[in-house]
Write a protein that holds these residues in place. Structure first.
Motif, PDB file in Angstrom:
ATOM      1  N   SER A 139     -54.941  18.111  41.096  1.00 54.96           N
ATOM      2  CA  SER A 139     -56.011  18.506  42.019  1.00 54.96           C
ATOM      3  C   SER A 139     -56.710  17.281  42.600  1.00 54.96           C
ATOM      4  CB  SER A 139     -57.025  19.379  41.285  1.00 54.96           C
ATOM      5  OG  SER A 139     -58.173  19.598  42.077  1.00 54.96           O
ATOM      6  N   ASP A 140     -57.247  17.444  43.815  1.00 56.46           N
ATOM      7  CA  ASP A 140     -58.019  16.360  44.426  1.00 56.46           C
ATOM      8  C   ASP A 140     -59.499  16.453  44.070  1.00 56.46           C
ATOM      9  OD1 ASP A 140     -58.692  18.623  45.838  1.00 56.46           O
ATOM     10  OD2 ASP A 140     -58.339  17.755  47.828  1.00 56.46           O
ATOM     11  N   ILE A 141     -59.871  17.406  43.240  1.00 54.98           N
ATOM     12  CA  ILE A 141     -61.271  17.579  42.822  1.00 54.98           C
ATOM     13  C   ILE A 141     -61.585  16.573  41.718  1.00 54.98           C
ATOM     14  CG2 ILE A 141     -62.948  19.199  41.851  1.00 54.98           C
ATOM     15  CD1 ILE A 141     -61.161  21.475  42.887  1.00 54.98           C
ATOM     16  N   GLN A 142     -62.638  15.785  41.939  1.00 51.98           N
ATOM     17  CA  GLN A 142     -62.998  14.738  40.991  1.00 51.98           C
ATOM     18  C   GLN A 142     -64.397  14.903  40.408  1.00 51.98           C
ATOM     19  OE1 GLN A 142     -60.778  12.436  40.045  1.00 51.98           O
ATOM     20  NE2 GLN A 142     -59.231  13.157  41.503  1.00 51.98           N
ATOM     21  N   SER A 143     -65.227  15.750  40.998  1.00 52.86           N
ATOM     22  CA  SER A 143     -66.624  15.845  40.571  1.00 52.86           C
ATOM     23  C   SER A 143     -67.160  17.247  40.844  1.00 52.86           C
ATOM     24  CB  SER A 143     -67.482  14.822  41.318  1.00 52.86           C
ATOM     25  OG  SER A 143     -67.555  15.150  42.697  1.00 52.86           O
ATOM     26  N   LEU A 144     -68.338  17.510  40.329  1.00 52.84           N
ATOM     27  CA  LEU A 144     -69.007  18.788  40.571  1.00 52.84           C
ATOM     28  C   LEU A 144     -69.184  19.028  42.064  1.00 52.84           C
ATOM     29  CD1 LEU A 144     -70.631  21.264  39.519  1.00 52.84           C
ATOM     30  CD2 LEU A 144     -72.625  19.751  39.352  1.00 52.84           C
ATOM     31  N   GLU A 145     -69.585  17.994  42.804  1.00 48.75           N
ATOM     32  CA  GLU A 145     -69.802  18.127  44.243  1.00 48.75           C
ATOM     33  C   GLU A 145     -68.512  18.442  44.994  1.00 48.75           C
ATOM     34  OE1 GLU A 145     -70.994  15.817  42.281  1.00 48.75           O
ATOM     35  OE2 GLU A 145     -72.973  15.078  42.901  1.00 48.75           O
ATOM     36  N   ASP A 146     -67.378  18.012  44.443  1.00 46.54           N
ATOM     37  CA  ASP A 146     -66.086  18.264  45.097  1.00 46.54           C
ATOM     38  C   ASP A 146     -65.671  19.737  45.044  1.00 46.54           C
ATOM     39  OD1 ASP A 146     -65.813  15.619  45.773  1.00 46.54           O
ATOM     40  OD2 ASP A 146     -64.428  15.130  44.142  1.00 46.54           O
ATOM     41  N   LEU A 147     -66.436  20.569  44.334  1.00 49.82           N
ATOM     42  CA  LEU A 147     -66.130  21.991  44.291  1.00 49.82           C
ATOM     43  C   LEU A 147     -66.550  22.708  45.581  1.00 49.82           C
ATOM     44  CD1 LEU A 147     -67.114  22.885  40.603  1.00 49.82           C
ATOM     45  CD2 LEU A 147     -64.821  22.558  41.547  1.00 49.82           C
ATOM     46  N   GLY A 149     -66.307  24.345  48.894  1.00 56.22           N
ATOM     47  CA  GLY A 149     -65.173  24.948  49.578  1.00 56.22           C
ATOM     48  C   GLY A 149     -64.034  25.384  48.677  1.00 56.22           C
ATOM     49  N   LYS A 150     -64.194  25.249  47.358  1.00 54.47           N
ATOM     50  CA  LYS A 150     -63.128  25.579  46.412  1.00 54.47           C
ATOM     51  C   LYS A 150     -63.388  26.927  45.741  1.00 54.47           C
ATOM     52  CE  LYS A 150     -61.283  21.499  47.098  1.00 54.47           C
ATOM     53  NZ  LYS A 150     -60.020  21.328  47.863  1.00 54.47           N
ATOM     54  N   LYS A 151     -62.306  27.557  45.270  1.00 50.54           N
ATOM     55  CA  LYS A 151     -62.420  28.813  44.535  1.00 50.54           C
ATOM     56  C   LYS A 151     -62.576  28.518  43.047  1.00 50.54           C
ATOM     57  CE  LYS A 151     -59.644  31.526  47.816  1.00 50.54           C
ATOM     58  NZ  LYS A 151     -58.413  32.348  47.996  1.00 50.54           N
ATOM     59  N   VAL A 152     -63.626  29.094  42.451  1.00 49.33           N
ATOM     60  CA  VAL A 152     -63.979  28.772  41.076  1.00 49.33           C
ATOM     61  C   VAL A 152     -64.144  30.055  40.262  1.00 49.33           C
ATOM     62  CG1 VAL A 152     -65.657  27.623  39.580  1.00 49.33           C
ATOM     63  CG2 VAL A 152     -65.202  26.711  41.875  1.00 49.33           C
ATOM     64  N   ASP A 173     -78.096  20.243  44.397  1.00 43.93           N
ATOM     65  CA  ASP A 173     -78.459  20.905  45.664  1.00 43.93           C
ATOM     66  C   ASP A 173     -77.308  21.723  46.240  1.00 43.93           C
ATOM     67  OD1 ASP A 173     -81.076  19.824  45.680  1.00 43.93           O
ATOM     68  OD2 ASP A 173     -80.298  17.932  46.470  1.00 43.93           O
ATOM     69  N   MET A 174     -76.607  22.427  45.359  1.00 45.35           N
ATOM     70  CA  MET A 174     -75.540  23.328  45.774  1.00 45.35           C
ATOM     71  C   MET A 174     -75.808  24.726  45.232  1.00 45.35           C
ATOM     72  SD  MET A 174     -72.117  20.967  45.175  1.00 45.35           S
ATOM     73  CE  MET A 174     -70.996  22.369  45.381  1.00 45.35           C
ATOM     74  N   SER A 175     -75.069  25.699  45.762  1.00 46.11           N
ATOM     75  CA  SER A 175     -75.128  27.063  45.274  1.00 46.11           C
ATOM     76  C   SER A 175     -73.770  27.707  45.495  1.00 46.11           C
ATOM     77  CB  SER A 175     -76.211  27.860  46.012  1.00 46.11           C
ATOM     78  OG  SER A 175     -75.816  28.103  47.356  1.00 46.11           O
ATOM     79  N   TYR A 176     -73.631  28.965  45.136  1.00 49.39           N
ATOM     80  CA  TYR A 176     -72.375  29.667  45.358  1.00 49.39           C
ATOM     81  C   TYR A 176     -72.002  29.723  46.837  1.00 49.39           C
ATOM     82  CZ  TYR A 176     -71.815  31.410  40.549  1.00 49.39           C
ATOM     83  OH  TYR A 176     -71.595  31.512  39.200  1.00 49.39           O
ATOM     84  N   ASP A 177     -72.998  29.648  47.695  1.00 51.89           N
ATOM     85  CA  ASP A 177     -72.718  29.671  49.132  1.00 51.89           C
ATOM     86  C   ASP A 177     -71.874  28.480  49.563  1.00 51.89           C
ATOM     87  OD1 ASP A 177     -74.177  32.000  49.413  1.00 51.89           O
ATOM     88  OD2 ASP A 177     -76.022  30.971  50.013  1.00 51.89           O
ATOM     89  N   ASP A 178     -71.903  27.399  48.770  1.00 48.77           N
ATOM     90  CA  ASP A 178     -71.133  26.198  49.111  1.00 48.77           C
ATOM     91  C   ASP A 178     -69.689  26.269  48.624  1.00 48.77           C
ATOM     92  OD1 ASP A 178     -73.260  24.490  50.322  1.00 48.77           O
ATOM     93  OD2 ASP A 178     -74.158  24.707  48.317  1.00 48.77           O
ATOM     94  N   LEU A 179     -69.384  27.251  47.783  1.00 47.72           N
ATOM     95  CA  LEU A 179     -68.035  27.370  47.244  1.00 47.72           C
ATOM     96  C   LEU A 179     -67.136  28.158  48.189  1.00 47.72           C
ATOM     97  CD1 LEU A 179     -68.934  28.248  43.519  1.00 47.72           C
ATOM     98  CD2 LEU A 179     -68.585  25.979  44.529  1.00 47.72           C
ATOM     99  N   GLY A 180     -65.840  28.064  47.950  1.00 37.93           N
ATOM    100  CA  GLY A 180     -64.888  28.813  48.766  1.00 37.93           C
ATOM    101  C   GLY A 180     -64.636  30.211  48.234  1.00 37.93           C
ATOM    102  N   GLY A 181     -65.193  30.526  47.073  1.00 32.47           N
ATOM    103  CA  GLY A 181     -65.031  31.840  46.471  1.00 32.47           C
ATOM    104  C   GLY A 181     -65.348  31.780  44.997  1.00 32.47           C
ATOM    105  N   VAL A 182     -65.741  32.919  44.434  1.00 28.53           N
ATOM    106  CA  VAL A 182     -66.073  33.020  43.014  1.00 28.53           C
ATOM    107  C   VAL A 182     -65.269  34.164  42.417  1.00 28.53           C
ATOM    108  CG1 VAL A 182     -67.876  33.466  41.317  1.00 28.53           C
ATOM    109  CG2 VAL A 182     -68.395  32.096  43.349  1.00 28.53           C
ATOM    110  N   GLY A 197     -52.299  28.922  40.961  1.00 27.62           N
ATOM    111  CA  GLY A 197     -52.856  28.362  42.179  1.00 27.62           C
ATOM    112  C   GLY A 197     -53.781  29.294  42.947  1.00 27.62           C
ATOM    113  N   HIS A 198     -54.239  30.380  42.297  1.00 22.45           N
ATOM    114  CA  HIS A 198     -55.116  31.329  42.977  1.00 22.45           C
ATOM    115  C   HIS A 198     -56.581  30.909  42.929  1.00 22.45           C
ATOM    116  CE1 HIS A 198     -51.797  33.956  43.700  1.00 22.45           C
ATOM    117  NE2 HIS A 198     -51.564  34.159  42.411  1.00 22.45           N
ATOM    118  N   ILE A 199     -56.932  30.018  41.997  1.00 16.87           N
ATOM    119  CA  ILE A 199     -58.260  29.410  41.970  1.00 16.87           C
ATOM    120  C   ILE A 199     -58.078  27.912  41.782  1.00 16.87           C
ATOM    121  CG2 ILE A 199     -59.444  31.467  41.073  1.00 16.87           C
ATOM    122  CD1 ILE A 199     -59.429  30.144  38.296  1.00 16.87           C
TER     123      ILE A 199
END
Length: 332
Positions: A139-147, A149-152, A173-182, A197-199
């Motif tokens: 994955s290219d995700i390296q940190s909490l902030e990198d989530l 637009g991602k599905k978690v 300063d993030m919330s679920y609105d910043d994610l790509g899906g929950v 690969g679904h999340i």
């Protein structure tokens, strides 16, 4: 031991709540203490979803409880920290697990708890429940902030792991609105979604190591995302139950670096209206007479002992547990 699922489980637990109230002579949220040897015939144990260590540990404890409560049967319920505390307070559960950071919230009627829960007590503090952020090794995700637009998958909605994740997002300063899906789903099913690969990530407060993540580490390859020091500090200031924790390199065989995160301690609690002093004394004694057995279930229990439990105590000790700790010299 019977493990009832689905609608049948729900019906049984509702019936259990009514029967337990009648047996204990209490109504609603009464905090009248149970008779000293009181044990419900049907012991509902608030645990967690299949795939997490809570479920494995509660099943092991249920087996060991059979000889000390020969006239009772244990039903393991797939709960979570918040729902277990609510169930304990309502008398639906006789005993259950919770994460340390949710216990003071329940006792004081904060956040998810609209009213104080005053009829529960601690039996033992077991081990640190560690916040994990798991991604695929490639994955290219390296940190909490990198989530962003991602599905978690944060686990089950309303569980303490999900609430902790919300606190962490808020700290940057993030919330679920910043994610790509929950995706609200249990640990084992979440692992399948990550593998397919679904999340993009699984987050939650679980044992370290957790067998589900160990399997992913060896078959697929995973990485654990660290928390920055300022996030850890912010979480501790928000709730003293969030404690700094380091997942040591080698905890998962292919992850060699130390990972900074937070943890809360897993606590075993009982409903004071349903479980009497003698019954809880016997339960506490059983826990420590079998401490070597718990270590075979997971190395996360390696430090568990009467002294460890007292030193890291969360919540108000039940008189039966306190009597045992004094008897073995773990407390004065």
């Amino acid at each position: 031991m019977k493990k009832l699922l689905g609608l049948l489980l729900l019906v049984s637990i509702l019936a259990l709540a009514a029967c337990s109230s009648e047996e204990s002579g209490t109504e609603g949220g009464s905090s009248k203490a149970a008779e000293t040897d009181a044990v419900p015939k049907d012991l509902a144990f608030g645990s967690a979803t299949v795939g997490g260590f809570w479920y494995t540990l509660s099943a092991g404890m249920a087996d060991k409880m059979a000889p000390i409560y020969p006239d009772s049967s244990v039903t393991i319920v797939e709960g979570g920290s918040v729902s277990n505390l609510l169930g304990l307070g309502q008398g639906t559960f006789a005993l259950g697990f919770a994460n340390g950071q949710t216990v003071p919230e329940a006792l004081n009627g904060l956040n998810e708890f609209e009213e104080k829960i005053e009829n529960v007590s601690t039996v033992a503090t077991l081990y640190p429940n560690v916040f994990h952020m798991v991604v695929r090794e490639d994955s290219d995700i390296q940190s909490l902030e990198d989530l962003k637009g991602k599905k978690v998958s944060p686990g089950i909605a309303g569980y303490s792991g999900e609430l902790a994740f919300k606190d962490m997002l808020s700290a940057v300063d993030m919330s679920y609105d910043d994610l790509g899906g929950v995706e609200y789903i249990g640990t084992a099913d979440g692992a399948d979604l990550l593998r397919d690969g679904h999340i993009d990530a699984i987050v939650g407060m679980v044992a370290a190591p957790l067998s589900t993540f160990q399997e992913l580490d060896t078959t697929m390859g995973i990485r654990l995302l660290p928390l920055e020091d300022e996030v850890v500090t912010a979480l501790n200031e928000k709730n003293e139950g969030y404690l700094p924790y380091t997942i040591k390199g080698g905890t998962y065989s292919n992850i060699t670096e130390d990972i900074n995160t937070v943890a809360g301690y897993t606590v075993l609690l009982v409903n004071d209206d349903l479980m009497g002093e003698e019954a809880v004394y016997d339960l506490t004694k059983m826990l420590f007479e079998n401490q070597e057995h718990w270590k075979t279930l997971s190395s996360t229990m390696n430090d568990f002992s009467p002294e460890y439990s007292v030193e890291n105590n969360v919540g108000n000790l039940h008189p039966g547990a306190e009597r045992y700790y004094k008897e073995v010299g773990a407390m004065e």
